[in-house]
Design an enzyme around this catalytic site. Structure first.
Site, PDB file in Angstrom:
ATOM      1  N   GLU A 197     -25.903 -18.345  71.113  1.00  0.00           N
ATOM      2  CA  GLU A 197     -27.003 -19.104  70.486  1.00  0.00           C
ATOM      3  C   GLU A 197     -26.907 -19.207  68.805  1.00  0.00           C
ATOM      4  O   GLU A 197     -27.550 -18.815  68.276  1.00  0.00           O
ATOM      5  CB  GLU A 197     -28.469 -18.008  70.918  1.00  0.00           C
ATOM      6  CG  GLU A 197     -28.399 -18.125  72.551  1.00  0.00           C
ATOM      7  CD  GLU A 197     -30.026 -17.358  72.529  1.00  0.00           C
ATOM      8  OE1 GLU A 197     -30.485 -17.486  71.879  1.00  0.00           O
ATOM      9  OE2 GLU A 197     -29.801 -17.450  74.358  1.00  0.00           O
ATOM     10  N   GLU A 320     -26.605 -17.189  80.292  1.00  0.00           N
ATOM     11  CA  GLU A 320     -28.189 -16.039  80.328  1.00  0.00           C
ATOM     12  C   GLU A 320     -28.967 -17.252  81.337  1.00  0.00           C
ATOM     13  O   GLU A 320     -29.431 -18.220  80.830  1.00  0.00           O
ATOM     14  CB  GLU A 320     -28.189 -15.915  79.064  1.00  0.00           C
ATOM     15  CG  GLU A 320     -27.292 -15.299  78.266  1.00  0.00           C
ATOM     16  CD  GLU A 320     -28.293 -14.967  77.031  1.00  0.00           C
ATOM     17  OE1 GLU A 320     -29.526 -14.934  76.227  1.00  0.00           O
ATOM     18  OE2 GLU A 320     -27.273 -14.646  75.538  1.00  0.00           O
TER      19      GLU A 320
HETATM   20  O1  AHR Z   1     -30.736 -11.594  77.329  1.00  0.00           O
HETATM   21  C1  AHR Z   1     -31.966 -11.663  75.274  1.00  0.00           C
HETATM   22  C2  AHR Z   1     -31.419 -12.095  74.755  1.00  0.00           C
HETATM   23  O2  AHR Z   1     -32.362 -13.656  75.208  1.00  0.00           O
HETATM   24  C3  AHR Z   1     -30.317 -12.483  74.593  1.00  0.00           C
HETATM   25  O3  AHR Z   1     -29.555 -12.135  73.576  1.00  0.00           O
HETATM   26  C4  AHR Z   1     -30.276 -13.888  73.948  1.00  0.00           C
HETATM   27  O4  AHR Z   1     -28.755 -14.507  73.529  1.00  0.00           O
HETATM   28  C5  AHR Z   1     -31.201 -14.152  74.474  1.00  0.00           C
HETATM   29  O5  AHR Z   1     -32.094 -15.294  73.186  1.00  0.00           O
END
Ligand code: AHR
Length: 516
Positions: A197, A320
């Site tokens: 991110e 994710e």
């Molecule tokens: O999964 C939780 C968080 O969500 C992670 O650390 C981040 O990459 C995302 O914003």
């Protein structure tokens, strides 16, 4: 006269019945093709961040724990994840990755410096779970490690050294250090993320700045082992940030990149996420709307990638994804601990079908997160563990891993709420070893069942078996006193006749059929 009226009414009623039956019957066609892509097993990947009780108190209880463990990692968890066929595991973050300095997590545990977890609850960690612990765990799980490197607050040298440490098989400063720390042979780690991110917790960079930085880091990532081709993943967009993907695809030379990531969470409203277990029909529908956006995001990011990479050499990986709600009452808000209901089973079933159907471009995905965090597959409390509805979906769908996609077509009936609608049915299919046909079906409608008629004449199916995950209420979940409220049960109600499978898919259920 009265008799004529009565007969007319009966006729009208019968016609109505026939019409409404025709309305709810879904014709499904399968199109097996040698040209169809393979569904990469890595679509079924997972994610373990140093966050809340995912690593410490989840996977890792320490060697001195009374809970049976292998080098500090719970044996019950290892067994459950092997059983689910976990194909890869992403670590150490997430946002944590861009604060992590790997050299603090090697060597004698008592001598390791501490680290304060800036992003997740401000807790102090003792670095007792580090590189050796993670990679040995992956070996025990027979799963491929996926390491997220630190671009946000690290250095090029630190990153390059990490790769040399885990992959170099000769005499080198880092390989020597690894051997001093007790590991002779390299682990040959293939999957490497270059930051996480980068537009947010990974450094609040612009896409232009990040892509330049990416080029610099990627240049010094050496494949030391000569047996492992590094697979470099660029930190990707969130949801519909198409400009991010476009800039990366334009600016990063193709010889420096293997994949672009995408993150997308099913959250109703970041300011008001709602309870994981006590949600209304409207909130359920909103979560499904949010989860279904994955179809649009993948389609549109892929279309951009197609422009710059028509040969599809660069993969899209959703490293994710999952449902995100308010934390369980009374727990640390920074730990993201939430329960997991049949709503999560719907997210999982629908999303995995979307990934399967996009198997040509989507080659990996990582559910957030494995244990005790967000849409977890396992929850722990002391020595107890429970397998969540999401765990069961993942395990049921494992038949698709590395199988060949069978494209499907159908017109889904609508799931309607408050004037909005979504396709109620989601399906994907594949052909695995020994020509086994796998069909995964989800009905997200929380009220209506749907009759399906699946044309399998082009496939030589003689025997059919199935597993179904369903429950009485969409809010149902497993807890530590009732760990088996939701478990898959055998489903033998599908009828196979003259090359057609007919079945009724109950409300909010996930069904996986296997035919051979
Ligand atoms: O999964 C939780 C968080 O969500 C992670 O650390 C981040 O990459 C995302 O914003």
């Amino acid at each position: 006269m009265k008799t004529i009226q009565k007969s007319l009414l009966t006729l009208l009623f019968l016609t109505f019945l026939q019409f409404s039956f025709a309305q709810s019957s879904v014709d499904v066609k399968l199109y097996p093709s040698e040209k169809a892509p393979q569904i990469s097993k890595h679509i079924y990947g997972h994610f373990a961040e140093h966050l809340g009780r995912c690593i410490y108190g989840g996977f890792y209880v320490g060697e001195d724990s009374e809970i049976p463990n292998l080098e500090g990692v719970r044996k019950d968890i290892i067994a459950a994840l092997i059983d689910m066929k976990i194909p890869n595991l992403r670590w150490p973050g997430g946002c944590f990755a861009d604060t992590y300095h790997w050299k603090d997590g090697i060597g004698n545990k008592a001598d390791r410096p501490t680290i304060v977890n800036q992003w997740w609850g401000g807790v102090t960690e003792d670095n007792s779970f580090g590189t050796h612990d993670f990679l040995n765990l992956c070996e025990a799980l027979n799963t491929e490690p996926y390491i997220s490197g630190n671009i946000g607050s690290g250095t090029v040298r630190e990153f390059a050294d990490w790769i040399q440490y885990v992959n170099h098989d000769g005499v080198s400063p880092m390989a020597d250090l690894r051997k001093e720390n007790g590991r002779e042979k390299p682990w040959d780690v293939r999957f490497w993320g270059l930051g996480n991110e980068a537009w947010g917790c990974g450094g609040h960079m612009t896409a232009e700045y990040y892509s330049n930085l990416y080029r610099q880091y990627a240049t010094y990532m050496t494949d030391w082992s000569n047996t492992t081709d590094l697979y470099r993943v660029a930190s990707g967009a969130s949801d519909g940030n198409y400009n991010w993907t476009e800039v990366l695809m334009k600016n990063i030379p193709k010889n420096l990149i293997e994949a672009v990531a995408l993150h997308s969470y099913s959250v109703i409203d970041w300011g008001n996420k709602g309870s994981a277990t006590e949600f209304s029909e409207t909130q359920y529908f909103q979560t499904m709307q949010r989860a279904y956006k994955m179809e649009e995001y993948i389609t549109k990011h892929s279309a951009i990638m197609d422009v710059y990479d028509p040969a599809k050499r660069i993969d899209l990986i959703v490293d994710e994804w999952g449902g995100w709600y308010d934390v369980e009452p009374g727990t640390n808000p920074g730990f993201l601990y939430q329960q997991n209901t049949m709503r999560d089973a719907m997210i999982a079933g629908m999303t995995l079908n979307i990934f399967n159907n996009h198997a040509e471009r989507v080659k990996m995905a990582n559910l957030a997160q494995t244990i005790n965090v967000l849409q977890a597959v396992i929850l722990t409390e002391g020595e107890k563990i429970i397998l969540t509805p999401t765990y069961h979906v993942m395990k049921m769908y494992a038949v698709h891993q590395d199988a060949q996609l069978i494209p499907v077509s159908y017109d889904s009936p609508l799931f309607e709420k408050n004037g909005d609608s979504l396709p109620a049915i989601s399906i994907s299919a594949s052909q695995g070893p020994k020509n086994q046909i796998n069909i995964s079906l989800v009905n997200i409608d929380d009220k209506k069942s749907h009759t399906l008629s699946i044309d399998v004449r082009s496939l030589n199916i003689k025997n059919l078996e199935g597993l179904i995950l369903k429950s009485k209420s969409i809010q149902d979940h497993n807890d530590f006193d009732h760990p088996e409220t939701i478990t898959p049960i055998e489903y033998n109600k599908a009828k196979l006749k003259n090359g057609t499978i007919t079945l009724d898919l109950p409300p909010f259920s996930v069904l996986v059929l296997k035919g051979n």
